[in-house]
Design a protein around this motif. Structure first.
Motif, PDB file in Angstrom:
ATOM      1  N   ARG A 284     -77.013 105.677 -38.966  1.00  0.00           N
ATOM      2  CA  ARG A 284     -76.044 106.206 -39.953  1.00  0.00           C
ATOM      3  C   ARG A 284     -74.728 106.512 -39.257  1.00  0.00           C
ATOM      4  NH1 ARG A 284     -77.600 108.441 -45.160  1.00  0.00           N
ATOM      5  NH2 ARG A 284     -79.853 108.412 -45.321  1.00  0.00           N
ATOM      6  N   ASP A 285     -73.628 106.291 -39.956  1.00  0.00           N
ATOM      7  CA  ASP A 285     -72.319 106.670 -39.422  1.00  0.00           C
ATOM      8  C   ASP A 285     -72.245 108.190 -39.325  1.00  0.00           C
ATOM      9  OD1 ASP A 285     -71.341 104.065 -39.263  1.00  0.00           O
ATOM     10  OD2 ASP A 285     -70.553 104.124 -41.306  1.00  0.00           O
ATOM     11  N   ARG A 286     -71.522 108.673 -38.307  1.00  0.00           N
ATOM     12  CA  ARG A 286     -71.245 110.094 -38.192  1.00  0.00           C
ATOM     13  C   ARG A 286     -69.987 110.430 -38.980  1.00  0.00           C
ATOM     14  NH1 ARG A 286     -72.541 108.921 -32.823  1.00  0.00           N
ATOM     15  NH2 ARG A 286     -70.360 108.941 -32.177  1.00  0.00           N
TER      16      ARG A 286
ATOM     17  N   CYS B 187     -66.831 114.804 -36.177  1.00  0.00           N
ATOM     18  CA  CYS B 187     -66.580 114.290 -34.829  1.00  0.00           C
ATOM     19  C   CYS B 187     -65.225 114.770 -34.308  1.00  0.00           C
ATOM     20  CB  CYS B 187     -66.661 112.771 -34.804  1.00  0.00           C
ATOM     21  SG  CYS B 187     -68.339 112.133 -35.033  1.00  0.00           S
ATOM     22  N   ASP B 188     -64.200 114.693 -35.163  1.00  0.00           N
ATOM     23  CA  ASP B 188     -62.871 115.146 -34.753  1.00  0.00           C
ATOM     24  C   ASP B 188     -62.894 116.616 -34.344  1.00  0.00           C
ATOM     25  OD1 ASP B 188     -61.769 112.654 -35.177  1.00  0.00           O
ATOM     26  OD2 ASP B 188     -60.855 113.187 -37.102  1.00  0.00           O
TER      27      ASP B 188
ATOM     28  N   PRO C 182     -65.845 110.909 -30.237  1.00  0.00           N
ATOM     29  CA  PRO C 182     -65.486 109.759 -31.059  1.00  0.00           C
ATOM     30  C   PRO C 182     -66.471 109.557 -32.200  1.00  0.00           C
ATOM     31  CG  PRO C 182     -66.423 109.029 -28.973  1.00  0.00           C
ATOM     32  CD  PRO C 182     -66.303 110.516 -28.904  1.00  0.00           C
ATOM     33  N   PRO C 183     -65.988 109.068 -33.346  1.00  0.00           N
ATOM     34  CA  PRO C 183     -66.930 108.719 -34.411  1.00  0.00           C
ATOM     35  C   PRO C 183     -67.792 107.553 -33.954  1.00  0.00           C
ATOM     36  CG  PRO C 183     -64.668 108.160 -35.040  1.00  0.00           C
ATOM     37  CD  PRO C 183     -64.614 108.805 -33.700  1.00  0.00           C
ATOM     38  N   GLY C 184     -68.925 107.417 -34.564  1.00  0.00           N
ATOM     39  CA  GLY C 184     -69.823 106.328 -34.184  1.00  0.00           C
ATOM     40  C   GLY C 184     -71.036 106.309 -35.083  1.00  0.00           C
ATOM     41  N   LYS C 185     -72.088 105.689 -34.608  1.00  0.00           N
ATOM     42  CA  LYS C 185     -73.321 105.564 -35.378  1.00  0.00           C
ATOM     43  C   LYS C 185     -74.425 106.392 -34.740  1.00  0.00           C
ATOM     44  CE  LYS C 185     -72.497 101.174 -37.575  1.00  0.00           C
ATOM     45  NZ  LYS C 185     -72.316 101.714 -38.907  1.00  0.00           N
ATOM     46  N   GLY C 186     -75.197 107.043 -35.580  1.00  0.00           N
ATOM     47  CA  GLY C 186     -76.339 107.809 -35.123  1.00  0.00           C
ATOM     48  C   GLY C 186     -75.954 109.132 -34.492  1.00  0.00           C
ATOM     49  N   ALA C 187     -76.974 109.930 -34.205  1.00  0.00           N
ATOM     50  CA  ALA C 187     -76.739 111.188 -33.503  1.00  0.00           C
ATOM     51  C   ALA C 187     -76.123 110.872 -32.144  1.00  0.00           C
ATOM     52  CB  ALA C 187     -78.059 111.941 -33.350  1.00  0.00           C
ATOM     53  N   PRO C 188     -75.224 111.718 -31.655  1.00  0.00           N
ATOM     54  CA  PRO C 188     -74.551 111.423 -30.386  1.00  0.00           C
ATOM     55  C   PRO C 188     -75.493 111.118 -29.233  1.00  0.00           C
ATOM     56  CG  PRO C 188     -73.459 113.235 -31.470  1.00  0.00           C
ATOM     57  CD  PRO C 188     -74.690 112.940 -32.271  1.00  0.00           C
ATOM     58  N   VAL C 189     -76.657 111.758 -29.207  1.00  0.00           N
ATOM     59  CA  VAL C 189     -77.614 111.505 -28.124  1.00  0.00           C
ATOM     60  C   VAL C 189     -78.010 110.029 -28.054  1.00  0.00           C
ATOM     61  CG1 VAL C 189     -79.692 112.032 -29.480  1.00  0.00           C
ATOM     62  CG2 VAL C 189     -79.709 112.387 -27.000  1.00  0.00           C
TER      63      VAL C 189
ATOM     64  N   THR D 161     -71.301 105.883 -26.379  1.00  0.00           N
ATOM     65  CA  THR D 161     -69.851 106.056 -26.423  1.00  0.00           C
ATOM     66  C   THR D 161     -69.442 107.495 -26.711  1.00  0.00           C
ATOM     67  OG1 THR D 161     -69.639 105.561 -28.788  1.00  0.00           O
ATOM     68  CG2 THR D 161     -69.541 103.694 -27.238  1.00  0.00           C
ATOM     69  N   SER D 162     -70.380 108.353 -27.079  1.00  0.00           N
ATOM     70  CA  SER D 162     -69.994 109.703 -27.497  1.00  0.00           C
ATOM     71  C   SER D 162     -70.452 110.782 -26.538  1.00  0.00           C
ATOM     72  CB  SER D 162     -70.557 109.997 -28.893  1.00  0.00           C
ATOM     73  OG  SER D 162     -71.958 110.067 -28.840  1.00  0.00           O
TER      74      SER D 162
END
Length: 104
Positions: free
Chosen positions: A71-73, A78-79, A84-91, A95-96
């Motif tokens: 899923r998109d964050r 994120c801001d 950075p925005p991205g896909k899935g939980a940051p873990v 890239t996040s």
């Protein structure tokens, strides 16, 4: 692969509101104590109404594995966390793992 508020998730739960939203939102640990099994189980089975980091208030649900990965964050969450925005939980998103420089 967790939505729990661990360091790699920047200390926040990553949740979604069904069925309205397709994005994962960051929810502060103050909404659900991750060290209290009873409140975590209630969150899993009943959801929890709280404000996300982006200030959206809704009933949030624990995402399944596919959501935690793809899923998109929420861009606003994120801001505000400086990631950075991205896909899935940051873990789950290489890239996040570092915060953006917001001193410029």
């Amino acid at each position: 692969m967790t939505a729990r508020p661990i360091a790699e998730n920047f200390g926040h739960w990553w949740v979604y509101a069904a069925p309205e939203y397709s994005e994962l939102h960051a929810m502060p640990t103050t909404a659900v104590d991750p060290d209290n099994p009873d409140t975590v189980e209630a969150f899993r089975s009943e959801g929890i109404t709280a404000a996300a980091v982006c200030e959206t208030t809704d009933t949030w649900w624990w995402p399944g594995i596919i959501s935690r990965l793809y899923r998109d964050r929420c861009t606003a969450c994120c801001d505000r966390l400086g990631i950075p925005p991205g896909k899935g939980a940051p873990v789950n998103d290489d890239t996040s793992h570092t915060r953006k420089d917001t001193t410029a």
